[in-house]
Design a protein around this motif. Structure first.
Motif, PDB file in Angstrom:
ATOM      1  N   ALA A 207     -10.914  -5.903  -2.265  1.00 15.97           N
ATOM      2  CA  ALA A 207     -10.549  -4.557  -1.799  1.00 15.97           C
ATOM      3  C   ALA A 207      -9.171  -4.135  -2.309  1.00 15.97           C
ATOM      4  O   ALA A 207      -8.863  -2.944  -2.367  1.00 15.97           O
ATOM      5  CB  ALA A 207     -10.577  -4.520  -0.278  1.00 15.97           C
ATOM      6  N   GLY A 208      -8.342  -5.105  -2.682  1.00 10.88           N
ATOM      7  CA  GLY A 208      -6.962  -4.797  -3.056  1.00 10.88           C
ATOM      8  C   GLY A 208      -6.790  -4.319  -4.495  1.00 10.88           C
ATOM      9  O   GLY A 208      -5.659  -4.207  -4.973  1.00 10.88           O
ATOM     10  N   GLY A 209      -7.880  -4.076  -5.228  1.00  7.40           N
ATOM     11  CA  GLY A 209      -7.772  -3.587  -6.605  1.00  7.40           C
ATOM     12  C   GLY A 209      -7.743  -4.724  -7.597  1.00  7.40           C
ATOM     13  O   GLY A 209      -8.194  -5.831  -7.297  1.00  7.40           O
TER      14      GLY A 209
END
Ligand code: PAZ
Length: 317
Positions: A207-209
């Motif tokens: 989710a953090g890229g």
């Protein structure tokens, strides 16, 4: 300015020690060490050669509870075929191999072994179809002979941590064989890894890229193998490159830097068809197969067995 060789050596040794200190302990270490000690005890007397063949690629886990990993190219074909030819030449073989990679005497069995290899008879008994029976018989009898006569010891790895711990265990134990020991290091070993202590414990979040990750260099263990673990052994390492213009130069460099007796240079595009043996006396020997039906490893192991005999007969030459 080039670094003082003794300083470079000390740095390599410290890097190797730090790697082993931080590595997760080898699963089943005591059982593996006991089977290795038993195997070597049977071969410590007498004049026969013992070769440690490494085979398959090491993985680099990205998480401690590993979901994702970086892999290295190698099917294990070269190591498995070479093991068969070393056994045929009278060697005892310690086969350090990647779990799930090609195994000695199984190379000619159908890929999907169990389902393709057997069929059900009229009374639901399991049978080997006529078309496979000679391959299966030969595989079983050669394999059973090697195991029952205690000529083949198989030690599995998956990760770079397991591989290097096994190699260290085997090499230090084989030191007692002196010049009768040979290392045939065909495994494709990771050059970079994530140190265990800085590795994510759980599955890395997506989710953090994008993921930024720094990989450390794996310490150059060939140097330590030659210098400390098994200094009298005959050492053959492999060098795989994709760029033919740098292959031989890289092989020469490995030969000198790590004190190998032979470096076998091969190119990804044709590694099954041709290799060049670069030797410590300045020689270069091209080994190639004449047809696809032939294993290049027949000629390669034959030449190495001869060179190893000379190494045993004239250890200081
Ligand atoms: O295992 P395989 O038969 O598919 O491939 C053999 C090989 C190309 C991995 C081997 O010949 C080799 O070059 N090993 C060393 C690779 C390296 O430079 O790390």
């Amino acid at each position: 300015m080039a670094m003082d060789p003794s300083v470079a050596a000390r740095q390599s040794e410290e890097a190797a020690e730090a790697f082993f200190r931080a590595a997760p302990p080898l699963r089943d270490r005591d059982r593996l060490a006991a089977s290795l000690a038993d195997f070597l005890a049977r071969h410590s007397a007498g004049g026969g050669g013992v070769v440690c063949v490494t085979s398959g690629g090491t993985t680099v886990p990205l998480e401690q509870r590993c979901v994702r990993y970086i892999d290295n190219f190698s099917s294990g074909q070269r190591g498995a075929a070479s093991t068969e030819y070393f056994l045929k030449a009278g060697y005892a073989v310690i086969f350090i191999h990647r779990r799930g990679s090609k195994q000695p005497y199984c190379r000619f069995l159908p890929e999907d072994s169990f389902l393709d290899l057997f069929e059900l008879g009229e009374d639901s008994e399991i049978q080997v179809p006529q078309s496979h029976s000679s391959v299966v018989k030969a595989a079983i009898s050669n394999y059973r002979k090697a195991i029952d006569e205690c000529l083949l010891l198989k030690l599995p790895f998956t990760t770079i941590f397991e591989y290097l711990q096994l190699l260290q265990m085997v090499a230090t134990s084989m030191n007692c064989l002196g010049h009768r020991g040979m290392f045939y290091l065909a495994a494709a070993v990771s050059d970079f890894y994530v140190p265990w202590e800085s590795m994510a414990k759980h599955k890395i979040e997506s989710a953090g890229g994008p993921l930024n990750m720094q990989l450390n260099q794996v310490p150059k263990m060939l140097f330590i193998l030659r210098k400390n673990w098994a200094p009298a052994a005959f050492c053959v390492s492999f060098k795989l490159e994709t760029d033919p213009n740098i292959l031989l130069q890289k092989a020469e460099m490995a030969l000198k830097k790590y004190g190998m007796n032979v470096v076998v240079a091969n190119e990804l595009a044709n590694y099954k068809d041709v290799v060049v043996m670069v030797t410590s006396n300045g020689g270069r020997t091209t080994v190639s197969r004449t047809s696809k039906a032939e294993d290049l490893e027949v000629q390669l192991t034959d030449l190495l067995v001869k060179m190893h005999s000379e190494h045993i007969a004239q250890p200081n030459s």
